[in-house]
Enzyme design. Structure first.
Site, PDB file in Angstrom:
ATOM      1  N   GLU A 169       0.862  -1.190   0.000  1.00 53.82           N
ATOM      2  CA  GLU A 169       0.000   0.000   0.000  1.00 53.82           C
ATOM      3  C   GLU A 169       0.900   1.243   0.000  1.00 53.82           C
ATOM      4  O   GLU A 169       1.973   1.238   0.637  1.00 53.82           O
ATOM      5  CB  GLU A 169      -0.851  -0.018   1.272  1.00 53.82           C
ATOM      6  CG  GLU A 169      -1.601   1.258   1.595  1.00 53.82           C
ATOM      7  CD  GLU A 169      -2.152   1.285   3.030  1.00 53.82           C
ATOM      8  OE1 GLU A 169      -1.505   0.732   3.945  1.00 53.82           O
ATOM      9  OE2 GLU A 169      -3.246   1.851   3.195  1.00 53.82           O
ATOM     10  N   ASN A 200      -6.849   6.202  -1.654  1.00 54.41           N
ATOM     11  CA  ASN A 200      -5.765   5.265  -1.343  1.00 54.41           C
ATOM     12  C   ASN A 200      -6.006   4.091  -2.290  1.00 54.41           C
ATOM     13  O   ASN A 200      -6.934   3.320  -2.089  1.00 54.41           O
ATOM     14  CB  ASN A 200      -5.857   4.841   0.136  1.00 54.41           C
ATOM     15  CG  ASN A 200      -4.687   3.976   0.559  1.00 54.41           C
ATOM     16  OD1 ASN A 200      -3.997   3.407  -0.294  1.00 54.41           O
ATOM     17  ND2 ASN A 200      -4.455   3.874   1.859  1.00 54.41           N
ATOM     18  N   LYS A 227      -9.433   2.115  -1.714  1.00 56.51           N
ATOM     19  CA  LYS A 227      -9.639   1.599  -0.353  1.00 56.51           C
ATOM     20  C   LYS A 227     -10.968   2.066   0.248  1.00 56.51           C
ATOM     21  O   LYS A 227     -11.277   3.262   0.255  1.00 56.51           O
ATOM     22  CB  LYS A 227      -8.474   2.059   0.528  1.00 56.51           C
ATOM     23  CG  LYS A 227      -8.466   1.476   1.937  1.00 56.51           C
ATOM     24  CD  LYS A 227      -7.182   1.896   2.638  1.00 56.51           C
ATOM     25  CE  LYS A 227      -7.070   1.332   4.036  1.00 56.51           C
ATOM     26  NZ  LYS A 227      -5.776   1.772   4.670  1.00 56.51           N
ATOM     27  N   GLU A 260      -5.971   8.863   7.661  1.00 57.88           N
ATOM     28  CA  GLU A 260      -6.474   8.457   6.339  1.00 57.88           C
ATOM     29  C   GLU A 260      -7.862   9.027   6.067  1.00 57.88           C
ATOM     30  O   GLU A 260      -8.180   9.381   4.931  1.00 57.88           O
ATOM     31  CB  GLU A 260      -6.518   6.928   6.222  1.00 57.88           C
ATOM     32  CG  GLU A 260      -5.137   6.294   6.211  1.00 57.88           C
ATOM     33  CD  GLU A 260      -5.190   4.832   5.846  1.00 57.88           C
ATOM     34  OE1 GLU A 260      -4.818   4.004   6.685  1.00 57.88           O
ATOM     35  OE2 GLU A 260      -5.609   4.516   4.721  1.00 57.88           O
ATOM     36  N   CYS A 297      -4.867  -2.954   2.933  1.00 56.58           N
ATOM     37  CA  CYS A 297      -4.576  -2.781   4.347  1.00 56.58           C
ATOM     38  C   CYS A 297      -5.748  -3.057   5.286  1.00 56.58           C
ATOM     39  O   CYS A 297      -6.119  -4.200   5.470  1.00 56.58           O
ATOM     40  CB  CYS A 297      -3.989  -1.398   4.582  1.00 56.58           C
ATOM     41  SG  CYS A 297      -3.012  -1.388   6.082  1.00 56.58           S
ATOM     42  N   ASN A 304       0.309  -0.968   5.441  1.00 56.89           N
ATOM     43  CA  ASN A 304       1.224  -0.207   6.304  1.00 56.89           C
ATOM     44  C   ASN A 304       0.625  -0.317   7.698  1.00 56.89           C
ATOM     45  O   ASN A 304      -0.373   0.371   7.995  1.00 56.89           O
ATOM     46  CB  ASN A 304       1.254   1.275   5.894  1.00 56.89           C
ATOM     47  CG  ASN A 304       2.042   1.528   4.626  1.00 56.89           C
ATOM     48  OD1 ASN A 304       3.140   2.074   4.661  1.00 56.89           O
ATOM     49  ND2 ASN A 304       1.502   1.162   3.480  1.00 56.89           N
TER      50      ASN A 304
HETATM   51  N1  ING Z   1      -3.192   0.514   8.808  1.00 53.56           N
HETATM   52  C1  ING Z   1      -3.624  -0.287   9.861  1.00 53.56           C
HETATM   53  C2  ING Z   1      -4.264  -1.584   9.422  1.00 53.56           C
HETATM   54  O1  ING Z   1      -5.459  -1.759   9.349  1.00 53.56           O
HETATM   55  C3  ING Z   1      -4.696  -0.438  12.013  1.00 53.56           C
HETATM   56  C4  ING Z   1      -4.501   0.462  10.831  1.00 53.56           C
HETATM   57  C5  ING Z   1      -3.585  -0.869  12.773  1.00 53.56           C
HETATM   58  C6  ING Z   1      -5.953  -0.904  12.310  1.00 53.56           C
HETATM   59  C7  ING Z   1      -3.773  -1.722  13.855  1.00 53.56           C
HETATM   60  C8  ING Z   1      -6.150  -1.789  13.377  1.00 53.56           C
HETATM   61  C9  ING Z   1      -5.060  -2.196  14.153  1.00 53.56           C
HETATM   62  O2  ING Z   1      -3.473  -2.505   9.234  1.00 53.56           O
HETATM   63  C10 ING Z   1      -3.813   0.898   7.642  1.00 53.56           C
HETATM   64  N2  ING Z   1      -3.117   1.681   6.809  1.00 53.56           N
HETATM   65  O3  ING Z   1      -4.951   0.552   7.369  1.00 53.56           O
END
Ligand code: ING
Length: 318
Positions: free
Chosen positions: A50, A113, A130, A149, A175, A200
Site C-alpha cells: 500500500e 488510497n 480503499k 487516512e 490494508c 502499512n
Molecule cells: N493501517 C492499519 C491496518 O489496518 C490499524 C490500521 C492498525 C488498524 C492496527 C487496526 C489495528 O493494518 C492501515 N493503513 O490501514
C-alpha cells in the site's frame, strides 16, 4: 490429455522504510530492482505494498494542502512511475502497485488510497480504491502518531471488483480492508482465486493506543488466513515494514493458500522478496466442497427461514 494446473508464480515485494526525504525516482528504483529480482525468480506477477511510493504520510498532520498533495500521483503512469510499466512490458511480468491517487474530474478533486493491477504487457487491468479507512479525521496533537487516512482520502467508490487476469480471477484490497470479512466475501461471491493487497501497519501503538506486537502479527495472519480459507482463494499480503521515520511498522508479508496455510512469509523488516507457486486450481477443491455456495447457502431450500404471521401473507390465505 489432462490439462496442467493453472500455476501462477507470485512475488510479494515487501518494502523496508521509505524516508520522507526519498524522491519518487529513488523509490521507483527500489521497485524496479525488486521487479527485476522477481522476474529472475520466474514470477508472473509481483505485488508491492500500500502507498508504495512514499512514506506513510497519514501518520502526520499537515495543515497546508500542498504539503499533502506532494504525496499524491496526479497521473498513473506518471513521469517517474512510467519506468515500472515499461520494465513490466520488457520483462513480461505483471504488477500490483499501491499509491495515493489524485483524481481531478468534473465534480472537483478526489483523493484515494488506490492500487492498480497491471498485466504482463504493462497495461492497467483494474483499479481498486480503499473502502475501509481506519483511524480518525481530526488532528489529535496528544498522540505520538496520527492516523489521518479519513482526512486525506475519500472512501473508495469502485466497490470490490474482480478481473479475469493471469489465467484466473484476481481481486484487490488494501490494508485495513483485510480485517473485515466482507472484503473477502464480496470477491469470494464473484469466484475470486487470488486476492492481492498491501499494508502499512504499525507494529505497536495502533490508532487507539498500545497493543503488544505479537497481537499485531497474530491479527495480520488471522485476518488473511481466514479470508483465504473461508473464500477458497489465495491471498498475498505485502508490508511496508521496519522503522519508518521512527515508527515501527509490521512486516510479515505472506503468501497464503486457499487451505489457509501460509506457504511463504517474510523474515526481515527490509526490502524482501518472497515467492510461491500459486496453483489456482487448488481453489476448486474448497469452492466445490466445503464452501460450495450454491450447494450450502440455500436457506429457503432447507426451511431455514423462520416465517412469521405477517411475513409472507401465505399463512393468512390458509
Ligand atoms: N493501517 C492499519 C491496518 O489496518 C490499524 C490500521 C492498525 C488498524 C492496527 C487496526 C489495528 O493494518 C492501515 N493503513 O490501514
Amino acid at each position: 490429455m489432462v490439462e496442467p494446473n493453472r500455476v501462477l508464480t507470485v512475488g510479494a515485494a515487501q518494502l523496508g522504510p521509505i524516508a520522507l526525504s526519498e524522491t519518487r525516482a529513488q523509490v521507483v528504483n527500489r521497485l524496479l530492482h525488486m521487479m527485476t529480482r522477481a522476474h529472475e525468480r520466474r514470477c508472473d506477477l509481483v505485488v508491492f505494498p500500500e502507498l508504495a511510493l512514499t512514506s506513510f504520510f497519514p501518520r502526520w498532520h499537515f495543515d497546508k494542502a500542498e504539503d499533502i498533495d506532494r504525496f499524491f500521483e496526479k497521473s498513473m503512469p506518471g513521469p517517474e512511475t512510467r519506468l515500472l510499466f515499461e520494465r513490466a512490458a520488457e520483462l513480461g511480468i505483471g504488477f500490483c502497485l499501491g499509491f495515493a491517487e489524485m483524481v481531478d474530474d468534473a465534480d472537483g478533486a478526489k483523493r484515494f488510497n488506490t492500487s492498480i493491477l497491471v498485466d504482463k504487457t504493462g497495461v492497467e487491468i483494474g483499479r481498486y480504491r480503499k473502502v475501509h479507512l481506519p483511524g480518525h479525521a481530526d488532528y489529535k496533537p496528544a498522540r505520538k502518531w496520527q492516523h489521518l487516512e479519513k482526512a486525506y482520502f475519500d472512501v473508495g467508490d469502485l466497490g470490490f471488483p474482480v478481473w479475469r487476469a493471469f489465467d484466473g480471477i484476481v481481486g484487490m484490497c488494501i490494508c485495513n480492508d483485510r480485517r473485515w470479512p466482507e472484503t473477502y466475501r464480496m470477491m469470494g461471491l464473484q469466484g475470486v482465486e487470488l486476492i492481492v493487497l498491501g499494508y502499512n501497519t504499525p507494529a505497536t501503538e495502533p490508532p487507539w493506543g498500545f497493543e503488544p506486537t505479537h497481537l499485531a502479527a497474530l491479527h495480520n495472519n488471522l485476518s488473511m488466513q481466514s479470508g483465504a480459507y473461508q473464500n477458497a482463494t489465495w491471498v498475498v499480503g505485502v508490508a511496508k515494514a521496519g522503522r519508518e521515520e521512527g515508527c515501527d511498522m509490521l512486516g510479515g508479508s505472506a503468501i497464503i493458500a486457499p487451505t489457509g496455510e501460509i506457504v511463504a512469509q517474510a523474515r526481515t523488516l527490509d526490502d524482501e522478496l518472497i515467492v510461491a507457486d500459486c496453483d489456482l486450481d487448488a481453489c476448486n477443491h474448497y469452492k466445490s466442497t466445503v464452501f460450495n455456495f450454491v450447494e450450502h447457502r440455500q436457506p429457503d431450500k432447507y426451511g431455514l427461514i423462520t416465517e412469521t404471521a405477517g411475513s409472507s401473507g401465505r399463512r393468512d390465505q390458509e
